[in-house]
Design a protein around this motif. Sequence first.
Motif, mmCIF file in Angstrom:
data_model
loop_
_atom_site.group_PDB
_atom_site.id
_atom_site.type_symbol
_atom_site.label_atom_id
_atom_site.label_comp_id
_atom_site.label_asym_id
_atom_site.label_seq_id
_atom_site.Cartn_x
_atom_site.Cartn_y
_atom_site.Cartn_z
ATOM 1 N N GLU A 180 3.414 2.783 11.137
ATOM 2 C CA GLU A 180 5.076 2.560 11.054
ATOM 3 C C GLU A 180 5.344 3.483 9.563
ATOM 4 O OE1 GLU A 180 5.701 -1.358 11.523
ATOM 5 O OE2 GLU A 180 6.488 -0.876 13.342
ATOM 6 N N GLU A 181 6.800 3.247 8.822
ATOM 7 C CA GLU A 181 7.166 4.104 7.694
ATOM 8 C C GLU A 181 6.132 3.541 6.733
ATOM 9 O OE1 GLU A 181 10.634 5.310 4.591
ATOM 10 O OE2 GLU A 181 10.368 4.852 6.669
ATOM 11 N N ASP A 182 6.411 2.256 6.624
ATOM 12 C CA ASP A 182 6.079 0.877 5.516
ATOM 13 C C ASP A 182 4.576 1.527 5.524
ATOM 14 O OD1 ASP A 182 8.582 -0.201 5.344
ATOM 15 O OD2 ASP A 182 8.047 -1.782 6.204
ATOM 16 N N PHE A 222 2.872 3.857 5.300
ATOM 17 C CA PHE A 222 2.611 5.790 4.667
ATOM 18 C C PHE A 222 1.868 5.218 3.358
ATOM 19 C CE2 PHE A 222 5.849 7.735 6.750
ATOM 20 C CZ PHE A 222 5.815 7.592 8.160
#
Length: 227
Positions: A61-63, A65
């Motif tokens: 998920e983006e968190d 990265f």
Amino acid sequence: MKFYKAGEIPEVPNMYFVYGDGGTGKTSLFKQFKGKKLLFSFDKSTNPLRHQKDTDFMVVEEDDFANIQQLTVGFLQRAIKSGEYQAIALDNVTSLQNLVLENIDNASKDNRQNYQKLQIWFRQLATMLRESNVTIYATAHQIDNGTGGLTGAGRYGADMNEKTFNAFTSVFDFVGRLYVQDNQRWIDCDPESGNHGKNRIDDRKKFHAEELIESKQEEQAKEEGAA
């Protein structure tokens, strides 16, 4: 280093690396692998396997990265240590590379060292996977480097920094290009074709994608032996 006497070195599970254009079915090839499986999805292309009852998923998920290196290694180590999985997939290594490079760029004071750090991280990752005693399957996007030579044949490779690709796949047993021709999916692993490829598992150079793990001849021989 670990010492083995002659004839006593153990057999280890194979490692496969397949690259190709989007939509050629790289993710779905993981269905062929036997046993309980775990797929790490770095590009969220999980639909081809969403109904598989034998496959668990780790979806980035983006968190995640900003901490992708630590999270990837940490969850891989847990999965390997659990002994629950017979096969693990990294889908898609191109996406993983881009995330890792972004983190290295942000942390580095010397841009000249960024790609060297990238290569080292992927080499360490590959070494950990080689020592896992688990079958490994990795995918990457394809890049077309254009035509060359007398035949004009295209030279295809994985969409990765070349030295990083070499560092990562050096321990892999198989590297092949997946493509579609005449409505059939093929895998080319012949380095003499001009594309990145190798096969240290058997003597096949080009075959139907559905036979990545086991050829029709092998299946037939098993059936005849069981009869």
